[in-house]
Scaffold this active site. Structure first.
Site, PDB file in Angstrom:
ATOM      1  N   ASP A  53      -9.134  -5.427   1.957  1.00 30.40           N
ATOM      2  CA  ASP A  53      -7.863  -6.052   1.593  1.00 30.40           C
ATOM      3  C   ASP A  53      -7.819  -7.528   1.965  1.00 30.40           C
ATOM      4  O   ASP A  53      -6.896  -8.240   1.566  1.00 30.40           O
ATOM      5  CB  ASP A  53      -6.693  -5.338   2.299  1.00 30.40           C
ATOM      6  CG  ASP A  53      -6.444  -3.956   1.728  1.00 30.40           C
ATOM      7  OD1 ASP A  53      -6.575  -3.798   0.499  1.00 30.40           O
ATOM      8  OD2 ASP A  53      -6.129  -3.030   2.491  1.00 30.40           O
ATOM      9  N   ASP A 104      -4.524  -2.828   4.944  1.00 34.76           N
ATOM     10  CA  ASP A 104      -4.996  -2.276   6.216  1.00 34.76           C
ATOM     11  C   ASP A 104      -6.517  -2.273   6.322  1.00 34.76           C
ATOM     12  O   ASP A 104      -7.060  -2.260   7.414  1.00 34.76           O
ATOM     13  CB  ASP A 104      -4.456  -0.856   6.438  1.00 34.76           C
ATOM     14  CG  ASP A 104      -4.747   0.069   5.262  1.00 34.76           C
ATOM     15  OD1 ASP A 104      -5.560  -0.311   4.397  1.00 34.76           O
ATOM     16  OD2 ASP A 104      -4.153   1.155   5.197  1.00 34.76           O
ATOM     17  N   ASP A 128       0.850  -1.190   0.000  1.00 34.06           N
ATOM     18  CA  ASP A 128       0.000   0.000   0.000  1.00 34.06           C
ATOM     19  C   ASP A 128       0.887   1.242   0.000  1.00 34.06           C
ATOM     20  O   ASP A 128       2.070   1.156   0.321  1.00 34.06           O
ATOM     21  CB  ASP A 128      -0.832   0.044   1.288  1.00 34.06           C
ATOM     22  CG  ASP A 128      -2.127  -0.734   1.147  1.00 34.06           C
ATOM     23  OD1 ASP A 128      -2.452  -1.088   0.014  1.00 34.06           O
ATOM     24  OD2 ASP A 128      -2.783  -0.992   2.161  1.00 34.06           O
TER      25      ASP A 128
END
Length: 1030
Positions: free
Chosen positions: A772, A768, A466
């Protein structure tokens, strides 16, 4: 009293629609709740506040006072009560408050609360006065929560329990000793020792006849206690790590203040704030919220989410918030919750075996079978030798106790060959190495949830990371804005009025209305009396911007009424609300990804504050502004609104288009220090780093270049474009992709799946958010963020990065490689000992009729190579050199050609030396007399052990010649080597009676140590022999 009671009930009726009545109830005098008013109070609880009902109720109560104990009146009132219940659809309640609960000052017990929530019993809930009634009976306030008075909290805890689940009892050290004794080969050896003791004492008397048996017993006990100690220490380590896994904090209101609190400190009556991705910490009831969808699959197995609202207010511990946010009141905690009861029925096991443990168990079984075959043949040859000798002597028909002892010794040697051959240290080394790595990784801010992740991370070839919070600091501030077509820098040194100059007041008012109402965050007053912003970093940045402009969060929230909320999600990439304005009328506000929200607008507010159509030129200007902000590595958000017709219903969807653009903000999120260096380290280690983000492509590219992820030959692509590619196009495209922007969770999942299956890569993925979870599941190693990550993401992950830092991910990769290499070192060392010990005893038995290494000696060698060897080599700390070699990947052989070269070369040297000593040892050292065989066998045993000691040092590096680098940093290795040498001296010089050894001369000691040391230059020479890597 009557007057006060009436006043209290009046307050309740006035606050019927709100929440303040529960607080009012708490301050009412205790005497107003007298038994004589019980019916009156009860009726006020369950009936609509119609005057006739209250009058009847009060009449009944007062009449009851005049006719004390009148049976007829009591029956009449009970019948009336039942009748009113029937009218209202509320069941008659026979609930009686237990005395100890009454004594504590509460009006409902934990079991009753549990039956309401766990059973989703709406009727029983109504009979207690609904959620507000439960709040009153728990003496809490649905607005301000519990008070922080320690005495009251302790009393509450005594009556309702604590929010902890009963844990399995810690297994004592003796349990591990008992488990170690269950080893079949050790049990056979114990039987041998017992028989040896009986026969020996019968033949030679005590203590001479007991030496051999006691020697085997002592060796067995030593092996058992060392193994048990090792296992016990591991269990304590894993228990500590398990406690770390369960540390979860949650937002709670107490004393009217929002604060973070451990879920273990929650008590019934606490007001908890839940948002998307949170785990429900205990059973409770819904107070307020929007669009709350709960995933109850962990409890029910049903994948369909459950909508929670005032009509269905039940929330169960262990479930996850899939959509929306809400406030809940805790009712049941710990083992009384449904999750707690479920946990009580399960015995929590440890981790499953890791892939490497499974693989090495297979290797151990295979070698064990070979060892068994060798043992059987060795035993047969030794027995045949005994028979042949007795045949020559003509004593084959007469058997003495000595012959029986000799047979027993042969059997013990055969069993010990199996013990030595079975490399049970292989799985032990994996566990030790993983436990050591897990403990050290905790210090490096990485919490390993699954053991396998440690070793798998060592093989990782690709990391999909990310951007926000992982590569960047996640400390966001609005630094640029474009309000009413005016682009301005947000300079905190200047006043809000100077910033607002040139922006019409109406536009500022609209902007503040949008920022404060269309937000998942909150501005609350903390204990110090200062304003504190709660929420995600993006929300916090916007709220901070609103406060900078002079806005009042609470004032804006109270001025308008929220009708509907559609929280942000990764698919829509925006959040929307509908407000009922103070003067009437409805207004929708939306914010989110700039180009998506701008595409939903057909009007814009100009510099004069007028709403004008969004023509092509204006649209191009705004898009150019977005790209300009993005190219400066700013995260851009667009805010917009629209007027709605009064016919809008909360059940309707919020419109997706037709908005008026208020403005665009640019949010700065600086790159974390050390990220660029960590990316470079990963690249030199052969690990490809890819950025997968939901942000604007220009922002993503700017950050990726700053981090060193995006190179000149790399490709940056947007999720929608990636989705449309064919399989053939993806085959060419994926190896070059370094940045994927505006990606959805499905795009991330597809990329990971393609990398794993089509390109055979070992993929690590960071995540997070709740969305996901699919990609984290699909990846070989799922890495969840400890700070920004939701509980759903953490549950799906293998490793939790506690500081949300990419540098920690590189450290995890280094530790993973260290685990893999350490186990390879140990396997190389152990297989060398295995091969030599097997061949020496087997060949000696075949050619000379006896084995040079006795059962006790072989058990000592077994401990050197198993438990002590694993301790020494499996706990080597990682070095920076590990990140300069290529990853093993998915198909790499665990026992490499380099290892085979070292094993075979070292084994050949040791075998030649020992065989030479067997053949020429007596002549070399001029050994004569009755003790010559004993001294020679002691010399062979001593030389063999010192060969292993120096081979252990050589095994620290499989390819490098300098094996002493950093040796003193590993105190475990030094301690193991030192204790091995010390015990060897004791065995040779002082324990000869039990270990079948004889004290050696100084020259013989020097010879043994020198031959062992000679193995090191030979190992160094072997490392210079080139071998192919595959």
């Amino acid at each position: 009293m009557k007057k006060k009671g009436g006043r209290r009930r009046g307050k309740r009726r006035e606050g019927e629609e709100g929440q303040m009545h529960t607080c009012t109830y708490l301050v009412a005098p205790a005497r107003t709740r007298s038994r004589r008013c019980a019916f009156g109070v009860w009726m006020a609880e369950i009936l609509e506040p119609g005057q006739w009902a209250l009058r009847f109720c009060r009449f009944g109560a007062s009449d009851g006072r005049r006719a004390l104990g009148g049976e007829k009146l009591r029956i009449a009132v009970l019948v009336s009560k039942a009748a009113f219940q029937f009218i209202q659809g509320v069941p008659a309640s026979d609930y009686v408050v237990p005395e100890e609960v009454k004594a504590g000052g509460f009006e409902i017990c934990a079991d009753e609360l549990g039956s309401i929530v766990e059973g989703h019993d709406v009727k029983k809930l109504k009979s207690h006065g609904g959620v507000d009634g439960i709040a009153r009976k728990l003496h809490t306030c649905t607005t301000n929560g519990l008070t922080s008075d320690n005495e009251l909290l302790n009393r509450r805890q005594e009556i309702f329990g604590i929010n902890k689940f009963a844990e399995a009892q810690v297994r004592s050290f003796l349990v591990f000793v008992w488990e170690a004794l269950q080893d079949m080969t050790l049990m056979i050896l114990a039987v041998c020792a017992f028989v040896s003791l009986i026969v020996g004492i019968a033949m030679e008397g005590w203590p001479e006849g007991a030496h051999d048996g006691l020697g085997i017993v002592a060796s067995i006990l030593l092996v058992v206690f060392v193994t048990a100690t090792s296992d016990y220490r591991q269990s304590l380590q894993f228990r500590d790590l398990d406690k770390e896994k369960k540390k979860i904090s949650i937002q709670v209101t107490r004393n009217g203040y929002r604060q973070k609190m451990s879920i273990y400190d929650l008590l019934p009556g606490d007001v908890v704030h839940l948002s998307i991705g949170d785990q429900v910490p205990a059973d409770g009831l819904f107070l307020s919220g929007f669009s709350v969808s709960i995933d109850e699959s962990s409890l029910t197995g049903e994948s369909e989410p459950v909508m929670v609202s005032a009509g269905n207010p039940f929330l169960l511990s262990g479930t996850k918030v899939q959509e929306g946010s809400c406030k809940m009141m805790i009712t049941t905690v710990g083992m009384r919750t449904q999750w707690g009861k479920l946990m009580a029925t399960l015995s929590e096991g440890g981790d499953d075996e890791t892939p490497l443990q499974v693989k090495l168990n297979g290797v151990a079984t295979f070698i064990g079978k070979i060892g068994l075959a060798f043992a059987v043949v060795t035993f047969a040859i030794l027995v045949q030798g005994l028979f042949t000798r007795k045949l020559h002597e003509g004593t084959h028909w007469s058997w003495s106790g000595d012959d029986a002892l000799e047979m027993l010794e042969f059997f013990a040697i055969a069993v010990t060959i199996v013990v030595v051959a079975v490399p049970e240290g292989l799985p032990l080394a994996v566990t030790l190495s993983l436990a050591f790595a897990m403990k050290k990784m905790m210090n490096d801010k990485a919490l390993v949830r699954h053991l396998a992740a440690c070793e798998t991370m060592g093989s990782a070839t690709s990391i999909c990371s990310d951007k926000t919070g992982t590569l960047t600091t996640n400390r966001m501030t609005v630094v640029k804005s474009c309000i009413c077509m005016n682009v301005k820098d947000v300079d905190r040194q200047n006043t809000a009025s100077s910033f607002s100059s040139g922006i019409p007041d109406s536009a500022v008012k609209l902007l503040l209305q949008s920022i404060f109402n269309n937000s998942g965050g909150e501005v609350v007053l903390n204990k110090e009396g200062k304003f504190e912003i709660l929420g995600s970093p993006t929300e916090a940045a916007l709220l901070d911007f609103g406060l900078f402009l002079g806005g009042n969060f609470q004032g804006e929230r109270q001025a308008s009424k929220l009708i509907k909320v559609e929280p942000f999600n990764s698919t829509k990439k925006r959040m929307s609300v509908v407000l009922e304005l103070p003067g009437g009328g409805l207004q929708a506000h939306t914010k989110g990804a700039s180009e998506i929200v701008l595409a939903a607008c057909n009007k814009v507010i100009n510099s004069s504050g007028e709403v004008i159509p969004l023509d092509e030129a204006t649209n191009d200007h705004l898009n150019a502004t977005i790209n300009q902000f993005a190219s400066e590595a700013l995260r851009t958000l667009c805010l917009a609104y629209m007027e709605l017709e009064n016919g809008f219903s909360p059940n309707d969807s919020i419109p997706l288009s037709g908005y008026t653009c208020i403005g665009i903000v640019g949010i700065k999120d600086p790159v974390r220090p050390g990220v660029k260096e960590s990316v470079a380290i990963c690249r030199s280690a052969g690990i490809t780093v890819r950025m997968v983000t939901g942000d604007n492509i220009n922002t993503a590219k700017a950050i990726a270049r700053e981090c060193g992820i995006l190179t000149d030959d790399g490709i940056a692509i947007e999720g929608p474009d990636f989705r449309e590619k064919s399989q053939e196009e993806l085959l060419k495209l994926i190896p070059k992709i370094q940045v994927m922007a505006r990606s959805s969770p499905l795009d991330k999942h597809t990329l990971v799946k393609q990398l794993r299956t089509t390109f055979d890569e070992v993929v690590a993925v960071t995540g997070d958010g709740t969305n996901d979870a699919p990609a984290l599941h699909e990846a070989d190693i799922g890495l969840a963020m400890g700070i920004a990550g939701t509980e759903v993401a953490k549950e799906s992950a293998d490793v939790i990065i506690l500081d949300d830092n990419f540098s920690t991910i590189a450290t995890v990769a280094k530790w993973g490689r260290s685990v893999y290499i350490n186990i390879q070192k140990f396997v190389q060392f152990q297989l060398t000992v295995n091969v030599v010990a097997l061949i020496v005893n087997f060949s000696s038995a075949c050619l000379t009729g006896n084995a040079p290494l006795t059962a006790v000696q072989l058990l000592w060698v077994n401990m050197i190579m198993d438990t002590l060897g694993a301790l020494a080599l499996a706990t080597e700390p990682p070095t920076d050199e590990l990140m300069k070699r290529s990853p093993v990947g998915r198909r790499g052989n665990f026992i490499s050609n380099v290892m085979w070269r070292n094993i075979l070369g070292q084994s050949l040297y040791q075998f030649i030396v020992i065989w030479y000593l067997q053949v020429q040892g007596k002549a070399l050292f001029q050994l004569n007399g009755p003790d010559s065989d004993l001294i020679l066998n002691t010399l062979i045993f001593n030389t063999f052990v010192f060969c292993q000691v120096f081979n252990e040092i050589s095994s620290r590096e499989m390819e490098k010649i300098n094996v002493f680098k950093g040796i003193l940093d590993n105190y475990v290795f030094v301690a193991v080597l030192s204790s091995t040498v010390l015990f060897q001296i004791l065995i040779i010089e002082y324990l000869g009676t039990y270990a079948s050894t004889s004290p050696l001369t100084l020259s013989q000691w020097f010879f043994s140590v020198f031959i062992g040391f000679l193995g090191m230059p030979i190992a160094a020479a072997l490392k210079m022999v080139p071998v192919s890597s595959s």
